[in-house]
Design a protein around this motif. Sequence first.
Motif, PDB file in Angstrom:
ATOM      1  N   SER A   1      69.012  55.888  25.579  1.00 37.76           N
ATOM      2  CA  SER A   1      69.262  56.507  26.880  1.00 37.76           C
ATOM      3  C   SER A   1      68.169  56.129  27.869  1.00 37.76           C
ATOM      4  CB  SER A   1      69.343  58.033  26.739  1.00 37.76           C
ATOM      5  OG  SER A   1      68.119  58.553  26.266  1.00 37.76           O
ATOM      6  N   ASP A   2      68.569  56.000  29.138  1.00 37.15           N
ATOM      7  CA  ASP A   2      67.645  55.597  30.196  1.00 37.15           C
ATOM      8  C   ASP A   2      66.949  56.826  30.747  1.00 37.15           C
ATOM      9  OD1 ASP A   2      66.426  53.690  31.677  1.00 37.15           O
ATOM     10  OD2 ASP A   2      68.095  53.309  33.035  1.00 37.15           O
TER      11      ASP A   2
ATOM     12  N   TRP B   1      63.341  58.257  33.115  1.00 40.01           N
ATOM     13  CA  TRP B   1      62.173  57.948  33.942  1.00 40.01           C
ATOM     14  C   TRP B   1      60.938  58.552  33.301  1.00 40.01           C
ATOM     15  CZ3 TRP B   1      60.198  55.108  37.725  1.00 40.01           C
ATOM     16  CH2 TRP B   1      59.048  55.545  38.374  1.00 40.01           C
TER      17      TRP B   1
ATOM     18  N   ARG C   1      63.862  50.489  38.106  1.00 34.38           N
ATOM     19  CA  ARG C   1      63.739  51.876  37.643  1.00 34.38           C
ATOM     20  C   ARG C   1      63.172  52.770  38.745  1.00 34.38           C
ATOM     21  NH1 ARG C   1      63.763  53.291  32.124  1.00 34.38           N
ATOM     22  NH2 ARG C   1      64.247  51.560  30.727  1.00 34.38           N
TER      23      ARG C   1
END
Length: 296
Positions: free
Chosen positions: A34-35, A37, A77
């Motif tokens: 999963s992406d 931050w 990102r």
Amino acid sequence: MSQTDTCGAFDHLDPSMRHLATADDAERLRAIESDAWLPYPPGEAVVERLLELVRMPKRVRMPSLLVYAPPNSGKTRIIRRFLDLYLEEEARQEIEPGSVVAIQAPPTVDEKRLYLEILRGMQAPMPDVTVPRLRAMVVRHMEARTVRLLIIDEMQHILDQRASAQQIVLNTLKYLSNELSIAVAGFGSGEARALIKADEHLAQRFEIVGLPRWAKKERWVVELVRERVAHLPLRKPTKVDKALMNTLHVLAGNMGAMFALLEKAAKEAIRTGTECITVGLLEQIVAQREQVEHGL
């Protein structure tokens, strides 16, 4: 195992990840992919500057921003993180809706393609008409949406045009900024920096920010690695020490490669049952990758 015992057993993980430590392997592997931050000072500073630009009252000459770094250094990102925060503010009605248009410069960008990408970014019609008509459409749509900030990723693609065409695209950006009193935020490689610096007017208008190359001894880099490891649902703690940082620095040339290597190591740690990342595991993964690459 009680909830208290679970928290104690997995306190090496971020609190948001501890519940996954007892999940099955398939769910833990999906969590690794999963992406997310991970805050770090250079990226957070750029995100905050973008928020300042979109909140800023309109001026006759709006300031702009160029963020440059080598490929796979986290530029995209940063854009996504900013857009997430912007949408949250938009949902809370703290900022006008539609104030940001974010696009990626196409591989070959000229004036017409730039206008078409801006229209696409606004989900507006993209007719095959003359450049003057497209220009008028872009201005009309951006005025109607009260756009304050135009973000352009992969800005170095402008350099793929001949010099005269490059200048037309740069003049187009100046025109849109002047005509609409909007800020422009470009993201790209070092070539994008050279492009802006070569234009005297843009060089005075753009604040230029270079994302630092990661170094194994920088405190924020070490903390970033610790933060990433804490978000990998492994059942045993990984020791983020000098040896691990040295190995990452040798095997991964940038932050993107470093994250990818940590994620691959975490998956292998789950599959093999070792449940933690070690120097040996990192070296093994890179060795296997090189063997596959060379057909061995």
